[in-house]
Enzyme design. Structure first.
Site, PDB file in Angstrom:
ATOM      1  N   LYS A 121     -10.134   6.108  16.116  1.00  0.00           N
ATOM      2  CA  LYS A 121      -8.873   5.855  16.819  1.00  0.00           C
ATOM      3  C   LYS A 121      -7.713   5.866  15.837  1.00  0.00           C
ATOM      4  O   LYS A 121      -7.618   5.025  14.945  1.00  0.00           O
ATOM      5  CB  LYS A 121      -8.893   4.485  17.508  1.00  0.00           C
ATOM      6  CG  LYS A 121      -7.695   4.326  18.452  1.00  0.00           C
ATOM      7  CD  LYS A 121      -7.509   2.903  18.935  1.00  0.00           C
ATOM      8  CE  LYS A 121      -6.626   2.095  18.008  1.00  0.00           C
ATOM      9  NZ  LYS A 121      -5.245   2.617  17.908  1.00  0.00           N
ATOM     10  N   GLY A 156      -5.821  -1.524   8.151  1.00  0.00           N
ATOM     11  CA  GLY A 156      -4.666  -2.049   8.869  1.00  0.00           C
ATOM     12  C   GLY A 156      -4.322  -3.428   8.352  1.00  0.00           C
ATOM     13  O   GLY A 156      -4.624  -3.762   7.203  1.00  0.00           O
ATOM     14  N   SER A 157      -3.714  -4.205   9.204  1.00  0.00           N
ATOM     15  CA  SER A 157      -3.226  -5.512   8.774  1.00  0.00           C
ATOM     16  C   SER A 157      -4.360  -6.522   8.648  1.00  0.00           C
ATOM     17  O   SER A 157      -5.409  -6.387   9.282  1.00  0.00           O
ATOM     18  CB  SER A 157      -2.203  -6.017   9.784  1.00  0.00           C
ATOM     19  OG  SER A 157      -2.811  -6.124  11.054  1.00  0.00           O
ATOM     20  N   THR A 158      -4.129  -7.544   7.855  1.00  0.00           N
ATOM     21  CA  THR A 158      -5.115  -8.597   7.679  1.00  0.00           C
ATOM     22  C   THR A 158      -5.325  -9.338   9.008  1.00  0.00           C
ATOM     23  O   THR A 158      -6.453  -9.704   9.353  1.00  0.00           O
ATOM     24  CB  THR A 158      -4.668  -9.545   6.552  1.00  0.00           C
ATOM     25  OG1 THR A 158      -4.613  -8.768   5.345  1.00  0.00           O
ATOM     26  CG2 THR A 158      -5.626 -10.691   6.345  1.00  0.00           C
ATOM     27  N   LEU A 159      -4.257  -9.489   9.760  1.00  0.00           N
ATOM     28  CA  LEU A 159      -4.345 -10.147  11.062  1.00  0.00           C
ATOM     29  C   LEU A 159      -5.356  -9.447  11.981  1.00  0.00           C
ATOM     30  O   LEU A 159      -6.240 -10.072  12.568  1.00  0.00           O
ATOM     31  CB  LEU A 159      -2.954 -10.108  11.717  1.00  0.00           C
ATOM     32  CG  LEU A 159      -2.784 -10.896  13.001  1.00  0.00           C
ATOM     33  CD1 LEU A 159      -2.653 -12.381  12.682  1.00  0.00           C
ATOM     34  CD2 LEU A 159      -1.552 -10.405  13.771  1.00  0.00           C
ATOM     35  N   VAL A 160      -5.227  -8.128  12.101  1.00  0.00           N
ATOM     36  CA  VAL A 160      -6.141  -7.376  12.973  1.00  0.00           C
ATOM     37  C   VAL A 160      -7.524  -7.271  12.321  1.00  0.00           C
ATOM     38  O   VAL A 160      -8.544  -7.309  13.017  1.00  0.00           O
ATOM     39  CB  VAL A 160      -5.570  -5.986  13.342  1.00  0.00           C
ATOM     40  CG1 VAL A 160      -6.576  -5.172  14.142  1.00  0.00           C
ATOM     41  CG2 VAL A 160      -4.279  -6.143  14.135  1.00  0.00           C
ATOM     42  N   GLY A 161      -7.566  -7.209  11.000  1.00  0.00           N
ATOM     43  CA  GLY A 161      -8.851  -7.193  10.292  1.00  0.00           C
ATOM     44  C   GLY A 161      -9.723  -8.382  10.697  1.00  0.00           C
ATOM     45  O   GLY A 161     -10.935  -8.250  10.905  1.00  0.00           O
ATOM     46  N   CYS A 169       0.235  -0.012   1.481  1.00  0.00           N
ATOM     47  CA  CYS A 169      -0.536  -1.255   1.365  1.00  0.00           C
ATOM     48  C   CYS A 169      -0.527  -1.784  -0.064  1.00  0.00           C
ATOM     49  O   CYS A 169      -0.543  -2.974  -0.291  1.00  0.00           O
ATOM     50  CB  CYS A 169      -1.948  -1.034   1.858  1.00  0.00           C
ATOM     51  SG  CYS A 169      -2.656   0.469   1.194  1.00  0.00           S
TER      52      CYS A 169
HETATM   53  P1  NAD Z   1      -2.399  -2.854  12.491  1.00  0.00           P
HETATM   54  O1  NAD Z   1      -3.414  -3.796  11.975  1.00  0.00           O
HETATM   55  O2  NAD Z   1      -1.397  -3.339  13.433  1.00  0.00           O
HETATM   56  O3  NAD Z   1      -3.094  -1.628  13.221  1.00  0.00           O
HETATM   57  C1  NAD Z   1      -4.086  -0.848  12.586  1.00  0.00           C
HETATM   58  C2  NAD Z   1      -4.942  -0.187  13.645  1.00  0.00           C
HETATM   59  O4  NAD Z   1      -5.645  -1.208  14.348  1.00  0.00           O
HETATM   60  C3  NAD Z   1      -4.164   0.592  14.694  1.00  0.00           C
HETATM   61  O5  NAD Z   1      -4.883   1.754  15.024  1.00  0.00           O
HETATM   62  C4  NAD Z   1      -4.134  -0.368  15.870  1.00  0.00           C
HETATM   63  O6  NAD Z   1      -4.024   0.274  17.101  1.00  0.00           O
HETATM   64  C5  NAD Z   1      -5.485  -1.049  15.738  1.00  0.00           C
HETATM   65  N1  NAD Z   1      -5.580  -2.359  16.373  1.00  0.00           N
HETATM   66  C6  NAD Z   1      -4.582  -3.238  16.636  1.00  0.00           C
HETATM   67  N2  NAD Z   1      -5.081  -4.328  17.258  1.00  0.00           N
HETATM   68  C7  NAD Z   1      -6.415  -4.145  17.376  1.00  0.00           C
HETATM   69  C8  NAD Z   1      -7.471  -4.938  17.915  1.00  0.00           C
HETATM   70  N3  NAD Z   1      -7.256  -6.126  18.457  1.00  0.00           N
HETATM   71  N4  NAD Z   1      -8.731  -4.441  17.850  1.00  0.00           N
HETATM   72  C9  NAD Z   1      -8.976  -3.237  17.298  1.00  0.00           C
HETATM   73  N5  NAD Z   1      -8.018  -2.454  16.788  1.00  0.00           N
HETATM   74  C10 NAD Z   1      -6.742  -2.896  16.806  1.00  0.00           C
HETATM   75  O7  NAD Z   1      -1.772  -2.233  11.191  1.00  0.00           O
HETATM   76  P2  NAD Z   1      -0.616  -1.154  11.093  1.00  0.00           P
HETATM   77  O8  NAD Z   1       0.648  -1.863  11.420  1.00  0.00           O
HETATM   78  O9  NAD Z   1      -0.967   0.075  11.815  1.00  0.00           O
HETATM   79  O10 NAD Z   1      -0.675  -0.788   9.524  1.00  0.00           O
HETATM   80  C11 NAD Z   1      -0.077  -1.560   8.576  1.00  0.00           C
HETATM   81  C12 NAD Z   1      -1.078  -2.449   7.854  1.00  0.00           C
HETATM   82  O11 NAD Z   1      -2.160  -1.675   7.322  1.00  0.00           O
HETATM   83  C13 NAD Z   1      -0.486  -3.137   6.660  1.00  0.00           C
HETATM   84  O12 NAD Z   1      -0.859  -4.488   6.647  1.00  0.00           O
HETATM   85  C14 NAD Z   1      -1.086  -2.402   5.469  1.00  0.00           C
HETATM   86  O13 NAD Z   1      -1.104  -3.128   4.293  1.00  0.00           O
HETATM   87  C15 NAD Z   1      -2.417  -2.044   5.962  1.00  0.00           C
HETATM   88  N6  NAD Z   1      -2.962  -0.889   5.232  1.00  0.00           N
HETATM   89  C16 NAD Z   1      -3.948  -1.100   4.316  1.00  0.00           C
HETATM   90  C17 NAD Z   1      -4.469  -0.043   3.598  1.00  0.00           C
HETATM   91  C18 NAD Z   1      -5.557  -0.260   2.594  1.00  0.00           C
HETATM   92  O14 NAD Z   1      -6.182   0.709   2.202  1.00  0.00           O
HETATM   93  N7  NAD Z   1      -5.833  -1.473   2.184  1.00  0.00           N
HETATM   94  C19 NAD Z   1      -3.998   1.240   3.817  1.00  0.00           C
HETATM   95  C20 NAD Z   1      -3.001   1.431   4.758  1.00  0.00           C
HETATM   96  C21 NAD Z   1      -2.498   0.339   5.468  1.00  0.00           C
END
Ligand code: NAD
Ligand code: MN
Length: 500
Positions: free
Chosen positions: A193, A246-251, A303
């Site tokens: 996705k 993605g974000s730590t919150l969603v992680g 990131c």
């Molecule tokens: P995000 O966490 O909001 O979204 C990331 C993905 O997760 C998107 O595809 C989103 O649709 C999906 N998502 C959102 N809620 C979800 C849920 N409840 N269940 C499953 N999937 C869900 O992050 P973002 O705003 O797209 O990206 C920015 C973040 O990503 C920043 O915190 C950045 O530091 C991090 N990031 C980290 C790396 C790394 O390699 N460490 C690389 C790029 C970005």
């Protein structure tokens, strides 16, 4: 029938018409979502709708998982020799190369990053990554382990099966490639996705995957929202692994859904608040240039952005003077104009989020040395911003802003700066600038981060692992390390004569 996206680029960087059908990519075909709903694709330079793409539902996730399982059981996984997988991946890399300008233009249009950076960093890095893992596909090996002469004991690194992959919007194609490469090389099938904010290059890639000749069902791409499609992937009972960036919150949510469903294997690449340390003896001009690149590259939406800049007291005033000058000289504007370094932030949500961080810094008494406002009246442009006079309790010092906003902090000596630099829940990357070899290496070793840069920042290679300490993640992407995320190790014991 999914709609066809057509766009005429007439820009200084790229001229040409692109046209491809959108839709969910399931079993090698482009199909509508089962609810027939769509997601608008927004151009961040003006907030206008470019097109719309299909929205996947949890039901579509089920259909895609079924297609992926069938492909795994018949034409991929242990049914396709590594050399076959390698050849297909190599073809994909070649097609990406042939379509590099178009991919870069799509990325610039959808994400707002500059065409030049998209072309030379995102797309080039994506091609490298797919090519690198094409090389691994026929080199996945187990071990023969010495036990006793009455037994043959060995390991097999078997593909996991259907894997789920969820990626962000900041480097759309690059993050997709980091995920596809090792998963395909090891023989897994995929349900991926992209971010709802940047779906275009992922869809274009599906056309290239068909052209390369991947069997239907090996890769399935579902454009959809996180809370629905993403959640359906991370909680799916037939997906045995989920890889998330993605974000730590969603992680946290991903891990929680994995725990609550089938305890699927989880890898996470999360946020950061990376320190960038500049010692008195650094080459000042180089340190200024790299520090600006560290925080302002990709509009701060990186990131591993060096968002906390620590400067030793002896050069602090001179550094700050030059760094603010450098920041002021950054060209913000049209992503397709050749002189632009910084385009708009990706979305209105991100724009508002960053502006509220800037406001919180001002409220808390930090000093704006440069920037601090939106740029222009249209689109999501923000001035490159530098704060001083900060203290560790401030949100702008602790939290990931994910925008063009850096803080500059004065320090005394090595021990002082290591303590401050490590005072964060994150641990993705760190950088140190000095011409003293021992100090460089000692500092690199003492920083708690998955990547430590010496006299550079944001430097990545397909064969070098990348990932986080602490709350910046679990597991490593890139390099041989990433292969470990995509195999299950089986130990086989063969009795050669031990009688019961
Ligand atoms: P995000 O966490 O909001 O979204 C990331 C993905 O997760 C998107 O595809 C989103 O649709 C999906 N998502 C959102 N809620 C979800 C849920 N409840 N269940 C499953 N999937 C869900 O992050 P973002 O705003 O797209 O990206 C920015 C973040 O990503 C920043 O915190 C950045 O530091 C991090 N990031 C980290 C790396 C790394 O390699 N460490 C690389 C790029 C970005
Ligand atoms: Mn967009």
């Amino acid at each position: 029938m999914p709609s066809v996206f057509t766009h005429e680029f007439n820009t200084p960087a790229f001229k040409g018409k692109v046209s491809f059908s959108t839709g969910l990519f399931i079993n090698g075909q482009f199909v509508d979502g089962s609810d027939n709903t769509t997601i608008d694709v927004i151009n961040p330079t003006n907030g206008k709708v470019v097109t719309s793409v299909s929205e996947a539902t949890p039901k579509d996730v089920d259909i895609a998982v079924e297609a992926a399982q069938k492909a795994f059981d018949t034409v991929w996984g242990l049914n396709a020799p590594g050399a076959t997988r390698s050849t297909l991946m190599g073809k994909l890399a070649t097609l990406m190369q042939e379509n590099a300008d178009e991919l870069a233009a799509l990325e610039a249009l959808d994400n707002g990053k500059t065409f030049n950076f998209a072309r030379n960093a995102d797309i080039a890095g994506s091609i490298d990554c797919i090519r690198y893992y094409a090389g691994w596909a026929d080199k996945v090996t187990g071990q023969v382990l010495e036990t006793t002469e009455a037994k043959l004991t060995y390991t097999r690194h078997e593909p996991i099966g259907v894997v789920g992959q969820i990626i962000p919007w900041n480097f759309p194609l690059l993050m997709m490639s980091w995920k596809l490469g090792p998963a395909l090389a090891c023989g897994n099938t995929i349900v991926l996705k992209p971010s709802e904010f940047t779906p275009l290059t992922a869809i274009k890639m599906c056309h290239l995957m068909n052209e390369a000749g991947f069997p239907p069902g090996v890769i399935n791409v579902l454009t959809g929202y996180g809370g629905t499609t993403g959640h359906a992937i991370s909680s799916h009972m037939k997906i045995e692994k989920v890889a998330f960036t993605g974000s730590t919150l969603v992680g946290r949510k991903i891990m929680e859904s994995a725990a609550k469903s089938n305890l699927k294997n989880v890898t996470l690449e999360l946020g950061g608040k990376s320190p960038n340390i500049i010692f008195d003896d650094a080459d000042l001009e180089q340190a200024v240039n790299w520090a600006a690149f560290g925080i302002f590259y990709n509009h701060g939406q990186t990131c591993c952005a060096g968002s906390r800049i620590f400067v030793q007291e002896g050069i602090y005033d001179e550094f700050l003077k030059r760094f603010t000058e450098k920041t002021r000289s950054i060209k913000v504007g049209d992503p397709f104009a050749p002189e632009t370094f910084q385009g708009p932030q990706v979305s209105e949500i991100q724009f508002n989020r960053i502006m509220s961080y800037i406001e919180s810094g001002k409220q808390a008494g930090a000093k704006v040395e440069v920037g601090g406002e939106r740029q222009g009246t249209e689109g999501y442009f923000i001035q490159p911003t530098v704060f001083t006079n900060v203290d560790p309790s401030m949100k702008i010092v602790q939290e990931e802003i994910f925008g063009p906003v850096g803080v500059v902090i004065k320090f005394k000596d090595e021990d002082d700066v290591i303590k401050q630099a490590n005072d964060t829940v994150y641990g993705l990357a760190a950088a140190v600038f000095t011409q003293n070899l021992n100090r460089a290496i000692n500092t690199a070793h003492r920083l708690k981060a998955g990547t430590a840069w010496v006299n550079c920042v944001n430097s990545l290679n397909a064969n070098v692992p990348f990932g986080g300490f602490k709350q910046s993640g679990i597991g490593r992407e890139l390099g041989e390390y990433a292969l470990h995320n995509y195999t299950s190790v089986k130990a086989v014991h063969v009795n050669l004569g031990h009688k019961m």
